[in-house]
Design a protein around this motif. Sequence first.
Motif, PDB file in Angstrom:
ATOM      1  N   GLU A  30       0.821  -1.217   0.000  1.00  0.00           N
ATOM      2  CA  GLU A  30       0.000   0.000   0.000  1.00  0.00           C
ATOM      3  C   GLU A  30       0.854   1.266   0.000  1.00  0.00           C
ATOM      4  OE1 GLU A  30      -3.769  -1.864   2.535  1.00  0.00           O
ATOM      5  OE2 GLU A  30      -2.396  -0.457   3.507  1.00  0.00           O
ATOM      6  N   VAL A  31       1.993   1.237   0.655  1.00  0.00           N
ATOM      7  CA  VAL A  31       2.787   2.460   0.825  1.00  0.00           C
ATOM      8  C   VAL A  31       4.009   2.541  -0.087  1.00  0.00           C
ATOM      9  CG1 VAL A  31       2.038   2.725   3.218  1.00  0.00           C
ATOM     10  CG2 VAL A  31       4.192   1.540   2.719  1.00  0.00           C
ATOM     11  N   THR A  32       4.277   1.502  -0.854  1.00  0.00           N
ATOM     12  CA  THR A  32       5.490   1.480  -1.664  1.00  0.00           C
ATOM     13  C   THR A  32       5.463   2.477  -2.813  1.00  0.00           C
ATOM     14  OG1 THR A  32       7.039   0.061  -2.840  1.00  0.00           O
ATOM     15  CG2 THR A  32       4.714  -0.363  -3.215  1.00  0.00           C
ATOM     16  N   ASP A  52      16.248  -0.132 -12.500  1.00  0.00           N
ATOM     17  CA  ASP A  52      15.390   1.058 -12.416  1.00  0.00           C
ATOM     18  C   ASP A  52      14.812   1.238 -11.014  1.00  0.00           C
ATOM     19  OD1 ASP A  52      15.973   1.354 -15.093  1.00  0.00           O
ATOM     20  OD2 ASP A  52      14.008   0.668 -15.794  1.00  0.00           O
ATOM     21  N   ASP A  53      14.422   0.132 -10.380  1.00  0.00           N
ATOM     22  CA  ASP A  53      13.884   0.205  -9.012  1.00  0.00           C
ATOM     23  C   ASP A  53      14.941   0.698  -8.028  1.00  0.00           C
ATOM     24  OD1 ASP A  53      11.449  -0.645  -9.955  1.00  0.00           O
ATOM     25  OD2 ASP A  53      11.631  -2.690  -9.179  1.00  0.00           O
ATOM     26  N   ASN A  54      16.187   0.246  -8.192  1.00  0.00           N
ATOM     27  CA  ASN A  54      17.253   0.726  -7.319  1.00  0.00           C
ATOM     28  C   ASN A  54      17.502   2.209  -7.528  1.00  0.00           C
ATOM     29  OD1 ASN A  54      18.957  -1.192  -5.484  1.00  0.00           O
ATOM     30  ND2 ASN A  54      18.177  -2.418  -7.168  1.00  0.00           N
ATOM     31  N   LEU A  60      14.631   8.324  -3.715  1.00  0.00           N
ATOM     32  CA  LEU A  60      13.812   8.450  -2.510  1.00  0.00           C
ATOM     33  C   LEU A  60      14.682   8.720  -1.288  1.00  0.00           C
ATOM     34  CD1 LEU A  60      11.053   8.231  -1.086  1.00  0.00           C
ATOM     35  CD2 LEU A  60      11.455   5.765  -0.930  1.00  0.00           C
ATOM     36  N   PHE A  61      15.776   7.978  -1.165  1.00  0.00           N
ATOM     37  CA  PHE A  61      16.694   8.199  -0.046  1.00  0.00           C
ATOM     38  C   PHE A  61      17.317   9.595  -0.101  1.00  0.00           C
ATOM     39  CE2 PHE A  61      17.565   3.389   0.511  1.00  0.00           C
ATOM     40  CZ  PHE A  61      16.556   3.297   1.455  1.00  0.00           C
TER      41      PHE A  61
END
Length: 124
Positions: A30-32, A52-54, A60-61
């Motif tokens: 839900e929060v990802t 791409d996800d990394n 985000l970091f």
Amino acid sequence: ETMFEEIDTLTEHMRYLGMKPVSTLTRVTEVTKISQASSDIDAQEMVKQLRDDNKKIIELFADISEEADSQRQFATSNLVQSLMETHGKFHWMLRSVLENSSSKVQESIEVVEEIEFEEEIIDE
């Protein structure tokens, strides 16, 4: 192993800040900020998605670090900067895998084309 260590470190830090860590898979989905991976892709596409996800995680970091600095939460900033470094290495490794695999594919294509050319010459 690294992922579990990161999760442990993050949840401990969240508790230190008085926050309740996300503790169920349902809540995580839900929060990802990362999309669910496709299940019908080949290995090359899977590596691209991981790369791409990394990259998204690093971004985000970076946002979290900037906000933490503005709030003088230097422990949080240091923690996410360390995680950024780890994910930066993952991103680099995944990018290298993709670059190496595409160059090997190109080499294979060139070898096949050369063999086909030689066969044409022999047939003439």
